[in-house]
Design an enzyme around this catalytic site. Structure first.
Site, short mmCIF file in Angstrom:
data_model
loop_
_atom_site.label_atom_id
_atom_site.label_comp_id
_atom_site.label_asym_id
_atom_site.label_seq_id
_atom_site.Cartn_x
_atom_site.Cartn_y
_atom_site.Cartn_z
N GLN A 97 34.57 36.75 41.18
CA GLN A 97 35.82 36.85 40.44
C GLN A 97 36.21 35.48 39.87
O GLN A 97 36.56 35.37 38.69
CB GLN A 97 36.93 37.36 41.36
CG GLN A 97 38.27 37.52 40.68
CD GLN A 97 38.26 38.63 39.64
OE1 GLN A 97 37.85 39.75 39.91
NE2 GLN A 97 38.70 38.32 38.42
N HIS A 131 36.19 35.43 47.00
CA HIS A 131 35.75 36.33 45.92
C HIS A 131 35.12 35.48 44.81
O HIS A 131 35.67 35.34 43.72
CB HIS A 131 36.94 37.14 45.39
CG HIS A 131 36.57 38.39 44.65
ND1 HIS A 131 35.26 38.79 44.44
CD2 HIS A 131 37.34 39.33 44.06
CE1 HIS A 131 35.27 39.93 43.76
NE2 HIS A 131 36.50 40.28 43.51
N ASP A 155 47.94 38.04 42.19
CA ASP A 155 47.11 39.11 42.77
C ASP A 155 48.02 39.95 43.68
O ASP A 155 49.18 39.58 43.94
CB ASP A 155 45.94 38.49 43.56
CG ASP A 155 44.95 39.55 44.08
OD1 ASP A 155 44.97 40.70 43.59
OD2 ASP A 155 44.16 39.23 45.00
N ARG A 194 33.56 39.54 34.11
CA ARG A 194 32.84 39.77 35.36
C ARG A 194 31.38 40.10 35.06
O ARG A 194 30.45 39.62 35.71
CB ARG A 194 33.46 40.91 36.17
CG ARG A 194 34.83 40.66 36.75
CD ARG A 194 34.80 39.66 37.90
NE ARG A 194 33.94 40.09 38.99
CZ ARG A 194 34.29 40.91 39.97
NH1 ARG A 194 35.53 41.35 40.03
NH2 ARG A 194 33.44 41.25 40.93
N CYS A 223 43.20 39.58 38.88
CA CYS A 223 41.82 40.04 39.06
C CYS A 223 41.69 41.56 38.93
O CYS A 223 40.60 42.06 38.66
CB CYS A 223 41.31 39.60 40.43
SG CYS A 223 42.30 40.28 41.79
N ARG A 281 30.19 43.80 49.65
CA ARG A 281 31.65 43.68 49.76
C ARG A 281 32.02 44.04 51.19
O ARG A 281 31.76 45.16 51.63
CB ARG A 281 32.34 44.60 48.76
CG ARG A 281 33.82 44.74 49.00
CD ARG A 281 34.56 45.35 47.84
NE ARG A 281 34.68 44.40 46.76
CZ ARG A 281 35.52 44.54 45.73
NH1 ARG A 281 36.29 45.60 45.63
NH2 ARG A 281 35.59 43.62 44.79
N1 CP Z 1 38.60 42.48 40.74
C1 CP Z 1 37.78 43.26 41.47
O1 CP Z 1 36.95 42.80 42.26
O2 CP Z 1 37.91 44.60 41.21
P1 CP Z 1 37.31 45.77 42.11
O3 CP Z 1 37.97 45.68 43.46
O4 CP Z 1 37.67 47.03 41.37
O5 CP Z 1 35.83 45.57 42.22
N1 NVA Z 2 42.94 40.43 47.06
C1 NVA Z 2 42.45 41.74 46.70
C2 NVA Z 2 41.44 41.64 45.60
C3 NVA Z 2 40.83 42.93 45.15
C4 NVA Z 2 39.81 42.75 44.07
C5 NVA Z 2 41.87 42.43 47.93
O1 NVA Z 2 41.16 41.77 48.70
O2 NVA Z 2 42.14 43.61 48.12
#
Ligand code: CP
Ligand code: NVA
Length: 308
Positions: A133, A130, A225, A293, A265, A103
């Protein structure tokens, strides 16, 4: 052959269908207590430069359920790009593990990890994508509607990383997606062009408009989101002044199809991008998405790490 999942565009629409079929099979088996220990003896490194709940826990549990092991590496340990380059991190982890899930902030970091890794690299969220997701999201839509063809999805709010991967997934599967986004927060032209190309190939469609009420007309699914993604904290004030007309609330829902499925998400901010009534109401599918997920990612792990 070494393969990565940095974006859904790394796989073909046919492969996406196959991966989702496998995810649904894996979920059904799991519910019956049937084990699939195909990753016995294998380890996944999970490298995080940002916070996470779902991604971290679902990958860790997924590896365990497939008979393997996952190793959490937090932001402070590696300091990607500061203590060491992404390339050197990838080369090192490749000597210890059988796969890397990361990440990151800049998407170029995950591309760089993959360029130097000799094991599969999986994008667990970057500033622009993502994919894991989106796999869980279309899996959740398939559980309700059977197929994406003929399904109308409306994404309301910021055309961010989650939106981009969702747009790819929906158009790859022949679904219809309308993005209701404020001017200046639309999908970048290259991503829109890519989605339009998928839509032409599959009979789906992708449209971007500014009016949220028009975007949800005839919607079977309404997705939203956060307005401020991780890394955009300095834009919080301006974003919170732009996005309020895009809140998913009871009034907006009235303009969609009856019983339209509401998706997010997570993590969500009740009272900003969606009202508490909608998030906790009968049309909300957010916990099913979170659950999926786990199973969607097991399909990814089996496909990328299962051979040999
Ligand atoms: N939706 C998602 O990726 O959640 P987290 O940021 O908690 O991993
Ligand atoms: N769009 C959000 C998604 C988190 C899972 C972010 O990038 O923070």
């Amino acid at each position: 052959m070494l393969r990565h999942l940095l974006s859904l565009t790394d796989i073909t629409p046919a492969e996406l269908h196959d991966w989702l079929k496998l995810a649904l099979e894996i979920k059904a088996e799991f519910k019956q207590g049937i084990e699939r220990p195909v990753l016995r003896g294998k380890t996944l490194a999970m490298l995080f430069t940002k916070a996470s709940l779902r991604t971290r826990v679902s990958f860790e549990m997924g590896m365990r359920q497939l008979g393997g092991h996952a190793l959490y590496i937090g932001p402070e340990e590696v300091k990607l790009g500061k203590r060491e380059t992404a390339g050197d991190v990838a080369r090192t982890l490749s000597r210890y593990t059988h796969g890397i899930m990361a990440r990151v902030y800049a998407h170029s970091d995950i591309v760089e990890l993959a360029r130097h890794a000799s094991v599969p690299v999986i994008n667990g969220l970057s500033d622009t994508e993502h994919p894991c997701q989106a796999l869980a999201d279309v899996m959740t839509i398939m559980e309700r509607f059977g197929d994406l063809r003929g399904v109308n999805v409306a994404f309301i709010g910021d055309a961010n990383n989650v939106a981009r991967s969702l747009v790819y997934a929906v158009t790859m599967l022949g679904g219809h997606i309308v993005l209701g986004t404020p001017p200046g927060y639309q999908l970048p032209a290259d991503a829109a062009a890519r989605a339009e190309a998928y839509a032409r190939q599959t009979g789906g469609s992708m449209v971007q408009i500014a009016n949220p009420a028009s975007a949800v007309e005839d919607a079977d699914v309404i997705y939203t989101d956060v307005w401020v993604s991780m890394g955009q904290e300095s834009e919080e004030t301006i974003r919170k002044s732009v996005f309020p007309p895009y809140q998913v609330n009871d009034q907006l829902l009235k303009g969609a199809r009856p019983n339209a499925m509401v998706m997010h998400c997570l993590p969500a901010t009740r009272g900003l991008e969606l009202s508490a009534e909608v998030m906790d109401g009968p049309q909300s599918a957010v916990w099913d998405q979170a659950e999926n997920r786990l199973h969607a990612q097991k399909a990814v792990l089996v496909n990328l790490m299962g051979g040999g």
